[in-house]
Scaffold this active site. Structure first.
Site, PDB file in Angstrom:
ATOM      1  N   SER A  68       0.521  -1.543  -0.765  1.00 37.50           N
ATOM      2  CA  SER A  68      -0.205   0.381   0.237  1.00 37.50           C
ATOM      3  C   SER A  68       0.729   1.590   0.004  1.00 37.50           C
ATOM      4  CB  SER A  68      -0.487   0.057   1.542  1.00 37.50           C
ATOM      5  OG  SER A  68      -1.796  -1.229   1.171  1.00 37.50           O
TER       6      SER A  68
HETATM    7  N1  SAM Z   1      -1.454  -3.856   3.402  1.00 39.65           N
HETATM    8  C1  SAM Z   1      -0.838  -4.404   2.713  1.00 39.65           C
HETATM    9  C2  SAM Z   1       0.495  -3.389   3.060  1.00 39.65           C
HETATM   10  O1  SAM Z   1       0.771  -3.050   4.043  1.00 39.65           O
HETATM   11  O2  SAM Z   1       1.417  -2.632   1.781  1.00 39.65           O
HETATM   12  C3  SAM Z   1      -1.554  -4.263   1.393  1.00 39.65           C
HETATM   13  C4  SAM Z   1      -2.467  -5.084   1.788  1.00 39.65           C
HETATM   14  S1  SAM Z   1      -2.403  -5.476   0.090  1.00 39.65           S
HETATM   15  C5  SAM Z   1      -3.501  -3.981  -0.401  1.00 39.65           C
HETATM   16  C6  SAM Z   1      -4.303  -6.143   0.026  1.00 39.65           C
HETATM   17  C7  SAM Z   1      -4.071  -7.883   0.677  1.00 39.65           C
HETATM   18  O3  SAM Z   1      -4.981  -8.409   0.958  1.00 39.65           O
HETATM   19  C8  SAM Z   1      -3.603  -8.916  -0.448  1.00 39.65           C
HETATM   20  O4  SAM Z   1      -2.722  -8.996  -0.507  1.00 39.65           O
HETATM   21  C9  SAM Z   1      -4.992  -9.433  -0.863  1.00 39.65           C
HETATM   22  O5  SAM Z   1      -4.777 -10.958  -0.964  1.00 39.65           O
HETATM   23  C10 SAM Z   1      -5.455  -9.256   0.861  1.00 39.65           C
HETATM   24  N2  SAM Z   1      -6.663  -9.895   0.665  1.00 39.65           N
HETATM   25  C11 SAM Z   1      -8.033  -9.936  -0.196  1.00 39.65           C
HETATM   26  N3  SAM Z   1      -8.603 -10.521  -0.359  1.00 39.65           N
HETATM   27  C12 SAM Z   1      -8.552 -11.139   1.419  1.00 39.65           C
HETATM   28  C13 SAM Z   1      -9.653 -11.720   1.532  1.00 39.65           C
HETATM   29  N4  SAM Z   1     -10.606 -12.419   2.273  1.00 39.65           N
HETATM   30  N5  SAM Z   1      -8.920 -12.234   3.314  1.00 39.65           N
HETATM   31  C14 SAM Z   1      -7.873 -12.201   3.392  1.00 39.65           C
HETATM   32  N6  SAM Z   1      -6.908 -11.318   2.829  1.00 39.65           N
HETATM   33  C15 SAM Z   1      -7.529 -10.773   1.804  1.00 39.65           C
END
Ligand code: SAM
Length: 218
Positions: A68
């Site tokens: 992010s």
């Molecule tokens: N928090 C991270 C950072 O510090 O950069 C960025 C997270 S990224 C924008 C969003 C994450 O949510 C992805 O790794 C994706 O695989 C995960 N994700 C999407 N749907 C999800 C779910 N139902 N349960 C868990 N993780 C999920």
């Protein structure tokens, strides 16, 4: 396979510059700014891209996912008002950068990721740089009921709606921060549990997250 890390990156004040930049963009919480100034963001990048690590941009981290943007991480962290010892659920661990910020703020952190490749990498990187949340692999759109209730829940992927199950896993007085909208843009939403069946919702600024995929999501 165990990952091997080399930290010979001289960031020449880039992290301090990032903190100043976030302050100028309106982030006021001193603890959040301190945390951003402490976490080595370049560890989440391939060495080839270390020179990008302290820019205020999201960046691809593989498997179609992104680390992010620092402003987004700071914005969500500021909204969450983490107090020392707060039990926090983070949905969407990804590379774990936001997790480190929450741990720096004093959270007792439960974090869940659905993609096994990312999960496998993150459970090695975070302890290596000194951060130890409770890691989970699975569909976080249902929360983690076994460990509920939580003081705070943060969702770091864009949801089509607010899943009821997450609201039910908040303590009274607990707070959910979740981006809600369509695939292209989402409003940052905060929901405070003011009573058993009483919630206060505020819709804030617009962002663009990767989708929350799962049983209670896309
Ligand atoms: N928090 C991270 C950072 O510090 O950069 C960025 C997270 S990224 C924008 C969003 C994450 O949510 C992805 O790794 C994706 O695989 C995960 N994700 C999407 N749907 C999800 C779910 N139902 N349960 C868990 N993780 C999920």
């Amino acid at each position: 396979m165990a990952y091997k890390f080399v930290d010979n990156y001289r960031e020449k004040g880039a992290r301090k510059q990032l903190v100043k930049h976030l302050e100028k963009r309106g982030i006021e919480d001193k603890n959040v700014l301190r945390a951003i100034g402490k976490v080595p963001r370049h560890f989440f990048f391939d060495e080839t891209f270390w020179n990008q690590a302290y820019r205020d941009i999201a960046f691809p981290i593989g498997d179609g996912q992104t680390i992010s943007q620092p402003y987004t991480v700071a914005y969500q962290s500021e909204l969450l008002h983490v107090k020392d010892g707060d039990k926090v659920l983070e949905i969407g661990t990804g590379c774990g950068y936001q997790s480190c910020i929450l741990l720096e703020l004093g959270a007792d952190l439960y974090t869940i990721e659905r993609q096994e490749n990312l999960y496998n990498r993150t459970i090695q990187v975070l302890p290596y740089i000194g951060y130890k949340p409770h890691f989970f692999l699975g569909d976080g759109s249902k929360g983690i009921p076994e460990h509920a209730p939580y003081d705070k829940i943060i969702v770091t992927a864009g949801a089509p709606f607010v899943p009821d199950v997450m609201l039910k896993q908040l303590k009274p007085g607990g707070l959910l921060v979740i981006p809600v909208g369509d695939e292209n843009s989402q409003k940052m939403v905060t929901i405070l549990r003011v009573g058993e069946n009483n919630f206060e919702r505020i819709d804030l600024d617009t962002f663009r997250f990767v989708p929350l995929v799962g049983d209670k999501a896309w």
